[in-house]
Design a protein around this motif. Structure first.
Motif, PDB file in Angstrom:
ATOM      1  N   GLU A1085       5.204  21.565 -11.087  1.00  0.00           N
ATOM      2  CA  GLU A1085       4.468  20.734 -11.360  1.00  0.00           C
ATOM      3  C   GLU A1085       4.742  20.347 -12.876  1.00  0.00           C
ATOM      4  O   GLU A1085       4.767  19.251 -13.151  1.00  0.00           O
ATOM      5  CB  GLU A1085       3.215  21.114 -11.324  1.00  0.00           C
ATOM      6  N   ALA A1086       4.940  21.207 -13.628  1.00  0.00           N
ATOM      7  CA  ALA A1086       5.276  20.811 -14.934  1.00  0.00           C
ATOM      8  C   ALA A1086       6.581  20.033 -15.186  1.00  0.00           C
ATOM      9  O   ALA A1086       6.629  19.163 -15.967  1.00  0.00           O
ATOM     10  CB  ALA A1086       5.180  22.241 -15.946  1.00  0.00           C
ATOM     11  N   ALA A1087       7.654  20.521 -14.471  1.00  0.00           N
ATOM     12  CA  ALA A1087       8.861  19.877 -14.775  1.00  0.00           C
ATOM     13  C   ALA A1087       8.943  18.619 -13.990  1.00  0.00           C
ATOM     14  O   ALA A1087       9.595  17.569 -14.456  1.00  0.00           O
ATOM     15  CB  ALA A1087      10.057  20.747 -13.779  1.00  0.00           C
ATOM     16  N   ARG A1088       8.057  18.522 -12.969  1.00  0.00           N
ATOM     17  CA  ARG A1088       7.905  16.914 -12.028  1.00  0.00           C
ATOM     18  C   ARG A1088       7.262  15.958 -13.402  1.00  0.00           C
ATOM     19  O   ARG A1088       7.715  14.929 -13.391  1.00  0.00           O
ATOM     20  CB  ARG A1088       7.107  17.267 -11.071  1.00  0.00           C
ATOM     21  N   GLU A1089       6.352  16.721 -13.992  1.00  0.00           N
ATOM     22  CA  GLU A1089       5.467  15.658 -15.079  1.00  0.00           C
ATOM     23  C   GLU A1089       6.321  15.191 -16.097  1.00  0.00           C
ATOM     24  O   GLU A1089       6.321  14.149 -16.416  1.00  0.00           O
ATOM     25  CB  GLU A1089       4.148  16.349 -15.288  1.00  0.00           C
ATOM     26  N   ALA A1090       7.358  16.344 -16.525  1.00  0.00           N
ATOM     27  CA  ALA A1090       8.148  16.031 -17.572  1.00  0.00           C
ATOM     28  C   ALA A1090       9.156  14.989 -17.245  1.00  0.00           C
ATOM     29  O   ALA A1090       9.636  13.991 -17.865  1.00  0.00           O
ATOM     30  CB  ALA A1090       9.003  17.322 -18.081  1.00  0.00           C
ATOM     31  N   VAL A1091       9.577  14.853 -15.848  1.00  0.00           N
ATOM     32  CA  VAL A1091      10.569  13.991 -15.333  1.00  0.00           C
ATOM     33  C   VAL A1091       9.916  12.471 -15.392  1.00  0.00           C
ATOM     34  O   VAL A1091      10.517  11.516 -15.737  1.00  0.00           O
ATOM     35  CB  VAL A1091      11.002  14.184 -14.009  1.00  0.00           C
ATOM     36  N   GLU A1092       8.725  12.420 -14.781  1.00  0.00           N
ATOM     37  CA  GLU A1092       7.860  11.108 -14.757  1.00  0.00           C
ATOM     38  C   GLU A1092       7.635  10.772 -16.224  1.00  0.00           C
ATOM     39  O   GLU A1092       7.861   9.320 -16.314  1.00  0.00           O
ATOM     40  CB  GLU A1092       6.627  11.616 -13.998  1.00  0.00           C
ATOM     41  N   SER A1108      17.538  13.602 -22.336  1.00  0.00           N
ATOM     42  CA  SER A1108      16.441  14.181 -22.153  1.00  0.00           C
ATOM     43  C   SER A1108      16.010  14.310 -20.635  1.00  0.00           C
ATOM     44  O   SER A1108      15.364  15.286 -20.032  1.00  0.00           O
ATOM     45  CB  SER A1108      15.522  13.687 -22.875  1.00  0.00           C
ATOM     46  N   LEU A1109      16.205  13.086 -19.980  1.00  0.00           N
ATOM     47  CA  LEU A1109      15.721  13.135 -18.517  1.00  0.00           C
ATOM     48  C   LEU A1109      16.749  14.080 -17.537  1.00  0.00           C
ATOM     49  O   LEU A1109      16.070  14.585 -16.863  1.00  0.00           O
ATOM     50  CB  LEU A1109      15.872  11.823 -18.291  1.00  0.00           C
ATOM     51  N   ALA A1110      17.809  13.943 -18.060  1.00  0.00           N
ATOM     52  CA  ALA A1110      18.815  14.592 -17.178  1.00  0.00           C
ATOM     53  C   ALA A1110      18.343  16.094 -17.303  1.00  0.00           C
ATOM     54  O   ALA A1110      18.348  17.092 -16.360  1.00  0.00           O
ATOM     55  CB  ALA A1110      20.254  14.691 -17.935  1.00  0.00           C
ATOM     56  N   GLY A1111      18.130  16.628 -18.733  1.00  0.00           N
ATOM     57  CA  GLY A1111      17.488  17.986 -18.938  1.00  0.00           C
ATOM     58  C   GLY A1111      16.218  18.434 -18.133  1.00  0.00           C
ATOM     59  O   GLY A1111      16.261  19.317 -17.360  1.00  0.00           O
ATOM     60  N   ALA A1112      15.478  17.266 -17.993  1.00  0.00           N
ATOM     61  CA  ALA A1112      14.198  17.524 -16.940  1.00  0.00           C
ATOM     62  C   ALA A1112      14.523  17.722 -15.639  1.00  0.00           C
ATOM     63  O   ALA A1112      13.885  18.562 -14.891  1.00  0.00           O
ATOM     64  CB  ALA A1112      13.357  16.583 -17.534  1.00  0.00           C
ATOM     65  N   LEU A1113      15.359  16.980 -15.061  1.00  0.00           N
ATOM     66  CA  LEU A1113      15.934  17.047 -13.773  1.00  0.00           C
ATOM     67  C   LEU A1113      16.618  18.153 -13.542  1.00  0.00           C
ATOM     68  O   LEU A1113      16.302  18.679 -12.362  1.00  0.00           O
ATOM     69  CB  LEU A1113      16.831  15.748 -13.693  1.00  0.00           C
TER      70      LEU A1113
END
Length: 1378
Positions: A1085-1092, A1108-1113
């Protein structure tokens, strides 16, 4: 760390080709200590009892003891006797071996090992010894002569601190049997070899070798004989031939296609080669049998002793051939024979055997048995080392890794002997012979010795030292040499003496390995005190691996660089060396030597008597040769300067070589050599003390100069003063640049050049040096005393201060904006690092000024000359940052703390020199410099720059405590400092630094939340990571949660803010902390929110946020994978890779590290979905990117490259590309070794251990079981200290290593040790599973299954079933139908 598959997932392992039965040349022992069958005898051994056993270890139950006897491939063990100090057995065994066979005796214990809920029996070693059969029989004979019925074998205790146990044996001498006739043994061996070939099963052709042969499998299964198999097999592989041939032809179109098809067709080609080898082997057997039949027939009629000798020789060689066949065919797997044949020379050996036997048959047919050529008699033992080629690669990697450790030892440049400085031929003969005889006496000596040659200054000690070193080098007995000299900073003290000796000793590979391991275990010894260095670098390796001939250290001019610590080591430490060592010293006589090196049994003294007839004769030869050389150079008449002047010069020298050398040097530069010689000889006195005599000749040479010329007098003072005061020797061109008012420095030097070297050489960049140390002492000390008005006396301190002014002048005038390497700190491109500049682009005086101005300036004491203050003011205000840039790219970052402290102490009234604006400007430059140093991988320099930045920031805060910006700057510097320290493994210091930063930010955010909340949360993010590094996982989670809560409160109160980027970054840290604690759903959930959060920012500002988006993905992909959703994980990481590819388009020439990292993750996800080929492609691309990055900046990216290679290796192995897999992981191990050697503490120990873990796995798959065990044992040695220091952070990886260790031990049938390793893995995993059952229950099940397998190996089926049931409860087996 590379995860280790469960044992059931390991690839099938074929048996190792057993070379233990391969015989060597007749009458010699085999590699493993066995002997040819022709000399085997029986030995009857009674194992009676043992004594002096140590107490049973703790955590053991029902202890017993037993003895294991091992000789060649025979092993016997006694029954278990109750463990006591003297257990008894009384059991009898019969062993087969020759006189040179070795018997290994192991005394072992067996008992229960108690874990948390299980009890496993395990074995452990108590003591061991190895002894030859011949020695055993001799010991028994001596015992009988002493009326004793048994012998006692002392053992080496397994524990260094424990008592030495012993075993009592009785050897029955009458059972020794007469050896069989070699011919009879040969006949039996041939029969056995024939059956061996018939037993070779080529009928099971693995599909992994070549797919086209699969259809032939069933048909081949019913074939019985080897010849029939070959016929069918030939038809099967021919179906592949046309295809591969066609592919090979097409592959020439493109080299990449060629490489790919080479790999695909390799299996077929190896099989073809092996098929040919099996055919040849059968034919070889036929030839050998025929030849042997002829020998057997001829043996009955041969009468001549030479004929009989030849027949016996042939029979023994037939033995060897049969043993070769036996060893070759013991590898029953056709595929494994194919693989091993591809990397060995078996075919060549077979061809050689067959050729020899054909020649033998021809000779026998004609009755010509005379002698066989040497070619028949030799079997190169290296041919039996089947995988030697692969092992060589490993040894080379080990050598590279060892070199990385050894290269950490400081080495004194120029400290070695010089062949140009040896004594002239026919001089010093008696003295040198005495020294040589003393050196040679070491071969029969019981103790190491020192010989100290003393003599007055100028008596020629150094020439003797160079000569001794030269001869020892020629004889191969020179260990090392060190020539002290006050003219060179690193040779004016002994700090590098022992490290230089140690590096020279590492020419011996055994000592190299020993010292590299010592450095690896304690890297501080590379720069430790001499007392700490001596044992691990000198005495311990030399004692462990003593030399069998004289070994010599040469130390010259001890008086120019000694310390009391060094003298104490020479007095006491040398006695610790083996008796073959000799230390040859030269020194002037001095009180310290008399006190600390008193004459004793191991310290001898000899003195050069300058008035002795031998010394005077040597001076005569030296003078004659010197005058002849000068006459030839100056085209003077033959016989110049005549007998009278020659004899007078010899007489006036009075045995002082340096005095004669000074005169000869003066003649080389004289306008009229004859007149100069006459003048010097007429004006010098005799009968003076040596020191006064040297002072006199220096005075006479200098007095010949024109001291009435004021210009010369001034310029002499300037140039000679600079030569003596320089921190590093200056060249003629640099001296000229520093003294531009002097018209011609080289011409000036010619006036007094008789006392200098280097000035007349054509390249003006040669350093100018004084002729002898005694000249420095005369000019700077004694000239003032003996000649108060002497114009040639020099005050070294004054000239050092003058050089300070010159350096500042050069810096202020020559250091400009267009100077190469100036200005890069202010370009907004931090990731470009530091420019690489060729030093030739900078003048010599500017290079010297940049390096040494601070050392000269800080030698000033109050009162200061006004021009110094003004020069310093100009430099600090206009050139300081430019100097910082140039000195940094020169490779030597120089902090300014010493200068700032000196200014405050010496110039308190000039406080404006360090005004606030200057310090703020310097602080900013240091911050930027630190960033660039980090980019270049210069981690220690980066830390030093940030440390100084923090000091300046603290000063600014102290001076202006209410100015918020200074506190903010300090907090930011502390946060960066924490990250830098963490990257170097300084975990505690990193935690302290970030804790202070958080405190500052909390204060700032309390008063100005809008400005500093972002910084506070970023510092909390860093604090969370530092706590995680220290294994404080729950605290780390609480801290990052606090940071995120602060963000959320701001968003709730003020609506959407510009802090979403900070929040997203903190959510990724939260993802890491949840993952570490096994909270996988929360982590996802933390990773998903970071992506959003990143998506809308990336849509608006793609250049800024796509990365940054790629890192979160990538984090999201890992989270999905952890929850068993590999397809979704693949989608996420593929998007991340695509984003990184798009970003990389803008910079095609520069590989992207972020793309490399995302490809690494992609390969793992593809592998989880069974797409192994695609996983290999992604992993290979990641390796290629990291390789390009590491080529440019190895210090930064070598670790990433090593990690990517570690990831690549299992994929290659999984696809059958075993040799490539092994090469990849060996490269990874080599890189990690270098990193581990060059970084402090244990920064890379974990990475190296993980790579060794993978290496062990690969070697196991290649049936290199011994190598696999060696690799995993080394990994355990590396990782144990980490696990002890940081158990919470390290136990997760430790259990994986233990699991691999257990598998490797099982592979070599060390089942008891394998069980012990598995039991420890289970014990640790139970603790981990109690804390995080969701993460560790499945792993605990894996380790329980490994323990179950070990129990089955030991025949303990009931216990194995019980353990396996527990594993099934934790992790039920997957239904095979689903």
């Amino acid at each position: 760390m590379q995860a280790v598959p469960a044992e059931k997932d390991l690839p099938h392992r074929s048996p190792i080709l057993d070379t233990s039965s391969m015989a060597q040349s007749s009458g010699t022992a085999n590699d493993d200590g066995t002997v040819p069958s022709s000399t085997l005898e029986q030995m009857q051994i009674f194992v009676l009892s043992a004594s002096n056993l140590p107490p049973s270890p703790r955590r053991r139950a029902d202890p017993k003891a037993f003895v294991v006897l091992t000789a060649s491939d025979q092993q016997h063990r006694t029954k278990g006797a109750k463990r006591s100090k003297a257990p008894e057995w009384g059991e009898e065994f019969i062993l087969l071996g020759g006189n040179n066979s070795t018997l290994k005796i192991e005394l072992k214990g067996v008992s229960g090992l108690i874990t948390l809920s299980k009890k496993f029996c395990t074995e452990y070693l108590i003591g061991t010894t190895t002894i030859r059969f011949k020695e055993l029989r001799e010991m028994q004979r001596r015992a009988r002569e002493d009326n004793s019925d048994y012998i006692i074998c002392e053992m080496q205790a397994a524990s260094p601190s424990g008592p030495r146990p012993s075993v009592s044996l009785r050897i029955h001498l009458e059972l020794s049997a007469e050896p069989e006739r070699p011919l009879d043994i040969a006949v039996a061996k041939v029969a056995s070899a024939r059956q061996d070939i018939l037993d070779m099963p080529t009928k099971s052709v693995p599909t992994g070798l070549f797919d086209a042969a699969t259809s032939a499998q069933k048909a081949l299964e019913d074939i019985g004989s080897s010849k029939e198999v070959q016929t069918r097999f030939e038809a099967a592989i021919s179906s592949v031939a046309a295809f591969v041939k066609m592919v090979d032809a097409l592959a020439d179109i493109h080299p990449y296609v060629k490489a790919a098809w080479t790999a695909l067709s390799a299996g077929y080609k190896i099989a073809v080669a092996q098929k040919a080898r099996d055919d040849t082997l059968s034919e070889l057997l036929d030839s050998m049998s025929t030849a042997l039949d002829l020998v057997c027939r001829f043996d009955k009629t041969a009468m001549h002793k030479d004929d009989i000798s030849v027949i016996l020789h042939v029979a023994k060689k037939t033995n060897e051939c049969a043993l070769f066949i036996q060893g070759y065919t013991q590898t029953k797997s056709f595929a494994l024979r194919a693989i091993k044949g591809a990397i060995s020379d078996s075919s060549d050996e077979m061809a050689r055997f067959q050729k020899d036997f054909q020649i033998l048959r021809q000779n026998l047919d004609t009755g010509a048995i005379l002698s066989l050529t040497e070619g028949l008699s030799g079997i190169n033992e290296d041919l039996y080392k089947i995988n030697e080629g692969v092992k060589d690669v490993g040894r080379n990697v080990d050598r590279v890794a060892q070199a990385a450790f050894i290269n950490q030892l400081p080495y004194a440049d120029g400290a070695s002997w010089d062949p140009e400085k040896v004594c002239l031929p026919d001089t010093r003969e008696a003295l040198l012979e005495d020294v040589w005889q003393w050196i040679k006496s070491a071969e029969t000596s019981n103790a190491a010795e020192i010989l100290c040659l003393t003599g007055v200054a100028g008596s020629g000690k150094s020439a003797i030292a160079h000569t001794v070193a030269h001869r020892c080098h020629k004889e191969g007995i020179l260990a090392s040499s060190f020539f002290f000299s006050r003219d060179f900073e690193e040779r004016s003290h002994p700090k590098k003496l022992l490290s230089t000796f140690a590096r020279d000793l590492t020419r011996d590979h055994r000592i190299r390995e020993h010292i590299s391991l010592a450095i690896e275990s304690d890297q501080s010894i590379t720069t430790a005190s001499l007392s700490r260095q001596f044992p691990p670098l000198i005495s311990e390796p030399c004692l462990r691996y003593p030399f069998d001939k004289s070994t010599v250290f040469v130390i010259d001019a001890l008086d120019e660089g000694y310390t009391i610590e060094l003298l104490k080591i020479l007095r006491h430490g040398i006695l610790q060396l083996p008796g073959t060592f000799r230390v040859f010293l030269t020194s002037r006589e001095m009180e310290a030597i008399d006190i600390y090196l008193p004459r004793s049994a191991h310290i001898r003294f000899t003195t050069i008597d300058i008035h002795a007839s031998a010394n005077l004769a040597d001076i005569c030869v030296y003078v004659q040769r010197g005058l002849e050389d000068i006459g030839g150079q100056r085209n003077l008449e033959e016989g110049w300067p005549g007998r009278e002047l020659t004899d007078k010069l010899t007489s006036k020298s009075e045995g002082l070589f340096q005095w004669a050398s000074a005169v000869l040097q003066a003649l080389e530069n004289a306008y009229n050599p004859t007149r100069t010689l006459e003048k010097l000889l007429n004006e010098t006195k005799t009968g003076l003390a040596p020191e006064k005599k040297m002072d006199e000749i220096y005075s006479k040479i200098l007095q010949a100069c024109d001291w009435d010329d004021d210009d010369f007098k001034r310029d002499y003072d300037l140039i000679m003063g600079a030569v003596l005061a320089a921190k590093s020797p200056l060249s003629v061109s640099t001296l000229q640049s520093f003294h531009s008012a002097i018209p011609d420095v080289k011409e000036l030097l010619s006036r007094f050049g008789a006392l200098l070297t280097g000035w007349r050489d054509p390249p003006t960049e040669q350093p100018v040096r004084i002729l002898h140390l005694s000249l420095r002492e005369f000019l700077t000390t004694r000239a003032h005393l003996s000649h108060p008005s002497a114009p040639f006396a020099i005050c070294e301190k004054e000239h050092s201060q003058r050089l300070a002014l010159l350096c500042l002048t050069v810096l202020n005038e020559d250091l400009r904006d267009d100077t190469p390497g100036v200005g890069y700190l202010w370009r907004d491109m931090a990731d470009t690092g530091i420019p690489v500049i060729d030093k030739s682009e900078i003048s010599g005086q500017l290079l010297y000024a940049c390096e040494f101005w601070m050392a000269h300036v800080t030698e000033f004491e109050a009162p200061m000359p006004p021009n110094l203050v003004e020069l310093l003011r100009t430099f600090l205000s206009t050139r300081l940052i430019s100097w910082l840039e140039v000195s940094t790219w020169m490779g030597r970052f120089q902090p300014t703390q010493q200068l700032r402290a000196w200014i405050r102490k010496t110039l308190p009234e000039e406080s404006d020199l360090l005004n606030e604006e200057l310090r703020a400007h310097l602080r900013m430059a240091l911050r930027r410099n630190s960033d660039r140093l980090s980019v270049m991988g210069r981690g220690e320099d980066a830390v030093a720059a940030t440390r100084e930045e923090i000091e300046l920031a603290r000063e600014l805060v102290k001076d202006s405590p209410t100015l918020v910006k200074h506190s903010f700057v300090l907090a930011e510097a502390l946060r960066k400092f924490s990250n830098q320290l963490a990257s170097l493994g300084h975990r505690e210091d990193a935690l302290a630094s970030i804790t202070e930063a958080v405190g500052i930010y909390q204060h700032l955010a309390h008063h100005l939340p809008a400005l500093f909340i972002g910084g506070l949360v970023m510092s909390l993010d860093s604090l969370s990571n530092r706590l995680a590094d220290m294994s404080h996982r729950k605290d780390a989670l609480a801290v990052i949660k606090e940071g995120i809560e602060i963000y959320r409160q701001l968003t709730t109160r003020d609506g959407p803010t510009g802090l979403n980027g900070y929040l997203a970054n903190s959510l990724l840290t939260l993802f890491s902390q949840f993952s570490a604690l096994g909270h996988r759903s929360d982590a996802l959930e933390a990773a998903r929110e970071a992506v959003e959060l990143y998506r809308p920012m990336a849509a608006s500002y793609p250049a800024s946020y796509n990365g940054s988006l790629a890192g979160a993905l990538t984090c999201l992909a890992n989270g999905l994978s952890g929850l068993g959703r590999p397809a979704e994980a693949l989608t996420a990481v593929e998007e991340a890779v695509q984003l990184h590819r798009e970003l990389a388009i803008d910079r095609p020439a520069r590989p992207s590290p972020n793309l490399a990292l995302s490809l690494h993750t992609l390969s793992n996800q593809l592998a989880l979905l069974g797409r192994r080929e695609d996983a290999l492609v992604a992993s290979s691309e990641s390796v290629e990117l990291y390789r390009r990055l590491a080529d440019d900046r190895p210090a930064v990216f070598n670790e990433s490259l090593a990690g990517s290679l570690n990831n690549l290796s299992p994929w290659l192995l999984d696809l059958g590309r075993r040799e490539e897999a092994l090469a990849a992981i060996r490269e990874a191990v080599g890189l990690y070794r270098s990193l581990h050697a060059n970084e402090p503490l244990s920064a890379h120990a974990g990475g190296l251990a993980g790579a060794l873990d993978t290496l062990s796995f690969c070697l196991s798959a290649l049936d290199e079981r011994e190598g696999a065990l060696e690799a995993i044992r080394e990994a355990m040695v590396l990782y144990r200290p980490l696990a002890n220091e940081y158990p919470d952070a390290s136990n997760n990886n430790l259990v994986e290593l233990l699991n691999t260790l257990s598998i490797a031990l099982s592979g070599l049938n060390h089942h008891e040790e394998a069980l012990e390793a598995a039991a420890e893995a289970v014990e640790i995993s139970r603790l981990l599973a109690q804390e995080l059952p969701a993460v560790y229950n499945s792993r605990l099940a894996k380790y329980l299954r490994r323990a179950s397998a070990s129990l089955r190996d030991l025949g303990r089926e009931d216990e194995a079933m019980m353990v396996e049931e527990e594993a099934d409860e934790l992790d039920p087996p997957k239904d095979s139908d689903t």
